[in-house]
Design a protein around this motif. Structure first.
Motif: not given
Length: 254
Positions: A180-183, A214-216, A247
């Motif tokens: 997960y991209y933990n932006e 949700s997310g990238w 996404h």
């Protein structure tokens, strides 16, 4: 059929924490008419869950493919900082509707901890103006994940499926790392083992993953090239990563 070595031996020498990923992240992956005509894209080589950047040199190739036509975007890239390290950015203007596939072939990266070179063939899909034609486009990269689920317009909790290919052929039982991209840094893993999750493809190279939020999300299928690369006069393994970024949208409630 070619005999392929998995990346397990390489991964064993690395830390238990998150993996590194080639990344292409657009500002929007479903562009509608009222949202404008362009998206910003950032390219990096990073640890997405931990938010740790690595140096990305100027890629060998950066392209967009639409309706079977591939165009180089390499000369549009500008240097930037991604996760406090060197990356690239560009703006792309959409002239026609339909699915556009952005793909990056980086220069091989020498990873001392793994005693190997790494090349992540990375891509992501963007739909323009409500048209999803071409969502399952295969680019013919050295290695790639070809989507079997539409790689956009997914709710969190939906399943994403893809087929892992190397030299155009499915890779049976390929290992696929998922991260997960933990932006914004808000996600926390209760164990380092959960930073990077791993699933295996079936005998036809097909894997399945349901994103919990949700997310990238990045999917990286790793294999080792048959031909080694030279480093200081010695043969070194060359990890080939097929990476796709997808996404997932938050569930909409009224």
């Amino acid at each position: 059929m070619k005999t392929l070595m998995t990346a397990a031996a390489l991964a064993a020498c690395a830390s238990a924490a998150g993996a590194h990923y080639g990344m292409i992240i657009p500002s929007d992956n479903m562009l509608s008419q009222d949202e404008g005509r362009s998206v910003d894209l950032t390219l990096s080589f990073s640890h997405p869950f931990e938010g740790l950047g690595m140096v990305l040199e100027m890629p060998e190739e950066f392209t967009v493919t639409h309706e079977g036509e591939t165009t180089s975007l390499l000369d549009t890239l500008e240097e930037t900082q991604v996760m406090d390290d060197a990356g690239f950015a560009t703006e792309y203007r959409f002239e026609r509707p339909g699915t556009h596939v952005f793909a990056m072939t980086p220069k091989p990266y020498w990873e001392p901890e793994e005693d190997a070179f790494i090349t992540h063939f990375t891509k992501t899909y963007v739909s323009a103006y409500g048209d999803d034609a071409g969502w399952d486009a295969e680019l013919g990269l050295k290695t790639e994940i070809v989507p079997l689920s539409k790689p956009f317009a997914l709710w969190a909790g939906n399943v994403f499926q893809g087929i892992v290919k190397l030299d155009g052929e499915p890779v049976p039982y390929a290992e696929v790392e998922v991260e997960y991209y933990n932006e914004d840094g808000s996600a926390a893993a209760p164990s380092d083992l959960m930073i990077t999750q791993t699933v295996k493809a079936d005998s036809e190279g097909v894997f399945t993953y349901a994103a919990p939020t949700s997310g990238w999300w990045g999917f990286a299928a790793l294999n080792t090239a048959e031909e080694p690369m030279q480093y200081e006069g010695e043969d070194k393994a060359h990890e080939l990563g097929a990476v796709i970024w997808v996404h997932f949208e938050p569930w909409a409630t009224q």
